[in-house]
Design a protein around this motif. Structure first.
Motif, mmCIF file in Angstrom:
data_model
loop_
_atom_site.group_PDB
_atom_site.id
_atom_site.type_symbol
_atom_site.label_atom_id
_atom_site.label_comp_id
_atom_site.label_asym_id
_atom_site.label_seq_id
_atom_site.Cartn_x
_atom_site.Cartn_y
_atom_site.Cartn_z
ATOM 1 N N LEU A 76 -60.140 17.026 21.492
ATOM 2 C CA LEU A 76 -60.157 15.862 22.390
ATOM 3 C C LEU A 76 -61.550 15.265 22.548
ATOM 4 O O LEU A 76 -61.695 14.174 23.105
ATOM 5 N N GLY A 77 -62.579 15.980 22.083
ATOM 6 C CA GLY A 77 -63.939 15.473 22.201
ATOM 7 C C GLY A 77 -64.634 15.872 23.484
ATOM 8 O O GLY A 77 -65.757 15.430 23.751
ATOM 9 N N VAL A 78 -63.983 16.710 24.306
ATOM 10 C CA VAL A 78 -64.614 17.194 25.545
ATOM 11 C C VAL A 78 -65.735 18.174 25.202
ATOM 12 O O VAL A 78 -66.778 18.203 25.841
ATOM 13 N N ILE A 79 -65.499 19.007 24.179
ATOM 14 C CA ILE A 79 -66.505 19.921 23.640
ATOM 15 C C ILE A 79 -66.885 19.394 22.261
ATOM 16 O O ILE A 79 -66.029 18.969 21.486
ATOM 17 N N ASP A 80 -68.189 19.422 21.952
ATOM 18 C CA ASP A 80 -68.656 18.872 20.674
ATOM 19 C C ASP A 80 -68.605 19.893 19.546
ATOM 20 O O ASP A 80 -68.157 19.586 18.436
ATOM 21 N N LEU A 81 -69.100 21.090 19.813
ATOM 22 C CA LEU A 81 -69.164 22.151 18.806
ATOM 23 C C LEU A 81 -68.435 23.386 19.326
ATOM 24 O O LEU A 81 -68.446 23.652 20.531
ATOM 25 N N ASN A 82 -67.854 24.144 18.403
ATOM 26 C CA ASN A 82 -67.101 25.321 18.841
ATOM 27 C C ASN A 82 -67.151 26.389 17.753
ATOM 28 O O ASN A 82 -66.857 26.121 16.593
#
Length: 326
Positions: free
Chosen positions: A81-87
């Motif tokens: 969703l784009g809430v977190i950039d990297l994971n």
């Protein structure tokens, strides 16, 4: 490599290795379920150092470790969703989202760590990274996840018969569930953060993981038997939100991709050291380690798992290519 190791140690010891970035034009929020100091966390922090340096301070990475942003299943959705950039996530939770990732989660697909490295660094690894773009993500790099083995609170597992009836936590992956079932155990998908208390209270008998995770989670405190059956060598993967990626200039995308790739050898150095240290700590704590287990019955029991999950020609071709890598 010696120079690289020295540089990494210096970076890890420096005060600039902070998780919060305040003076950058672009700050990428990164998630990891593991604690501060864990090799995957340190590797993404190192990637952030590279990015900040190479972008002249424009791009920074803020790492949220210890599942501060949620467990892996939740953070994958947030990243899409784009809430977190990297994971940084194990490939296991992706098995039900991206079919091609299943091949890396197949039991005994890799002959060892060196074989796994050659596969993920080559054509097969790159082709699977490319599949993430069809699911709202950009695959950047693979990290090590070590070899996974069973541990439990009830008894030493010295043969496949000892698995019968034991309740094991697994990641939310059909492959993992079917693997445990094929061995005669009962698979219970649970978030990583619930494993300790679940073993402690008897909801499950044990779980399966690598040396560093077994140690850093404290699971060795409640599960006193660890059998080195090494049924899985599942890589970790570093992904980026495609929404975040698409909002960047091509030059910045290239900076991020290069920094991610350059963090891989650093992660592998840190992983090897951490694996050794974790093993020493677990052994010193008195955990009973079963090393001389005959893997042949375990491997033979996996035939139904392969038959169920490797159906398409594409997956069959990937399995064949993996096995052909020398």
């Amino acid at each position: 490599m010696k120079h690289l190791k020295t540089s990494v140690v210096a970076l890890l010891a420096s005060a600039s290795f902070a998780t919060a970035a305040t003076a950058c034009d672009i700050t990428l929020k990164s998630s990891d379920t593991h604690p501060e100091g864990y090799p995957t966390v340190a590797a993404v922090q190192y990637m952030g150092e590279l990015l900040e340096e190479r972008s002249n301070g424009r791009i920074c990475v803020e790492v949220f470790h210890s599942a501060q942003l949620g467990e892996e299943k939740d953070t994958i959705e947030q990243t899409q969703l784009g809430v977190i950039d990297l994971n940084r996530v194990s490939l296991g939770p992706f098995n039900n989202i991206i079919e091609e990732t299943k091949v890396f989660s197949l039991p005994y697909i890799f002959r060892g760590t060196d074989h796994m490295h050659k596969v993920v660094d080559g054509e097969v690894g790159e082709s699977i990274l490319n599949e993430f773009s069809n699911h709202g993500l950009v695959g950047l790099a693979y990290y090590d996840g070590g070899s996974r083995s069973f541990y439990n609170s009830k008894k030493p597992i010295t043969s496949i018969e000892d698995v019968e009836g034991l309740k094991f936590r697994v990641m939310q992956s059909d492959v993992f569930v079917d693997m445990v079932s094929a061995l005669g155990g009962n698979a219970t998908p649970l978030p990583y953060g619930e494993v300790y208390s679940s073993i402690q209270t008897g909801v499950i008998d044990g779980a399966e993981n690598n040396w560093p995770s077994f140690e850093s989670s404290g699971h060795y405190e409640v599960a006193g038997y660890y059998t080195l059956d090494q049924h899985l060598i599942v890589p970790e993967v570093l992904v980026m939100s495609k929404k975040s990626w698409d909002g960047l200039a091509p030059d910045d995308q290239e900076l991020i991709r290069d920094a991610a790739k350059d963090s891989v050898p650093v992660m592998r150095e840190l992983w090897a050291a951490r694996e050794k240290a974790s093993e020493e700590k677990v052994r010193a704590a008195g955990v009973e380690i079963v090393e001389d287990v005959d893997k042949t019955p375990f491997i033979n029991a996996m035939d139904p798992v392969y038959e169920k999950h490797v159906k398409s020609d594409k997956l069959k071709d990937l399995v064949q290519k993996i096995r052909a890598v020398e």
